[in-house]
Design a protein around this motif. Structure first.
Motif, short mmCIF file in Angstrom:
data_model
loop_
_atom_site.label_atom_id
_atom_site.label_comp_id
_atom_site.label_asym_id
_atom_site.label_seq_id
_atom_site.Cartn_x
_atom_site.Cartn_y
_atom_site.Cartn_z
N ARG A 55 8.94 -3.35 -2.89
CA ARG A 55 7.64 -2.68 -2.94
C ARG A 55 7.79 -1.18 -2.78
O ARG A 55 7.14 -0.40 -3.48
CB ARG A 55 6.72 -3.23 -1.85
CG ARG A 55 6.20 -4.63 -2.10
CD ARG A 55 5.00 -4.95 -1.21
NE ARG A 55 5.29 -4.76 0.20
CZ ARG A 55 5.82 -5.71 0.98
NH1 ARG A 55 6.11 -6.89 0.47
NH2 ARG A 55 6.04 -5.47 2.26
N ALA A 113 0.04 1.25 -6.22
CA ALA A 113 1.10 0.74 -5.35
C ALA A 113 0.69 0.79 -3.88
O ALA A 113 0.95 -0.14 -3.12
CB ALA A 113 2.39 1.53 -5.57
N HIS A 171 -0.01 -2.26 -1.20
CA HIS A 171 1.00 -2.18 -0.16
C HIS A 171 0.38 -2.53 1.19
O HIS A 171 -0.77 -2.87 1.29
CB HIS A 171 1.55 -0.74 -0.12
CG HIS A 171 2.96 -0.66 0.33
ND1 HIS A 171 4.03 -0.80 -0.52
CD2 HIS A 171 3.50 -0.45 1.55
CE1 HIS A 171 5.14 -0.67 0.16
NE2 HIS A 171 4.85 -0.45 1.42
#
Length: 211
Positions: free
Chosen positions: A181, A200, A204
């Motif tokens: 990630r 992202a 996350h």
């Protein structure tokens, strides 16, 4: 600053680092009392530097002082945790929108390397510290020093919450997934793709622990 003051300051730093490590590694439980007499013996320091260390840890949100009952490891309620994540998200999104087109990624790359090493060695505290450093460096790329410092203080309190869940995290997900990630987030930052960075960041985080 006199020699005596320097020695006292180094003892304060030692106590802060030792106690911070114990708290963030999950070796002490939220609400656990921090008894002054026991700590001075265990750390080998006097009360003055210990009290200064406790004051600094309280400023970081890791220790709470309870009137007439002394100090304890801080407790975070469900509302505290939700609010911390909300503040984190706001600060991250602002920083992402103000990143330069070609940022210096040296510190970010170093944090990612530490994360990979900690994953290989199974050092979960170092891995959590690397996660925090990585996100702090992402936000620092926005160029607002005051925002970055505020963000860092929020992440320390989130790490306190995560310390309680380290075993649960190990059961729920592989550490390698966390590295992947962060690699995707790094790639988005490196490309200067703000939309991808925000996506992202949105996907996350450790909200899986929130009820």
């Amino acid at each position: 600053m006199s020699t005596g003051e320097l020695q006292t300051y180094s003892l304060v730093e030692l106590a802060v680092e030792r106690l911070r490590h114990e708290i963030l590694s999950g070796h002490t439980d939220p609400g656990e009392r921090l008894v002054e007499e026991q700590l001075t013996r265990r750390l080998g320091i006097s009360r003055a530097p210990l009290r200064e260390a406790m004051r600094l840890l309280a400023q970081q949100g890791l220790v709470e002082h309870i009137p007439r009952r002394g100090a304890r490891v801080a407790i975070l309620s469900d509302d505290d945790v939700r609010e911390l994540y909300e503040v984190r998200d706001v600060l991250e999104r602002h920083a992402a929108s103000t990143m330069p087109a070609r940022p210096d990624l040296t510190a970010l790359r170093a944090a990612l390397d530490v994360m990979r090493t900690a994953t290989e060695t199974g050092d979960r505290l170092e891995l959590a510290n690397a996660h925090r450093r990585f996100h702090t460096e992402v936000v620092a790329l926005g160029g607002n020093r005051q925002l970055a410092e505020l963000y860092g203080s929020v992440l320390v309190r989130i790490q306190l919450y995560m310390a309680v869940n380290m075993r649960r995290e190990a059961e729920a997900a592989r550490a390698e997934d966390g590295v992947a990630r962060h690699e995707r987030l790094f790639d988005a930052v490196e490309r200067g793709d703000t939309a991808a960075v925000l996506e992202a960041l949105s996907a996350h985080g450790a909200r899986t622990y929130l009820s």
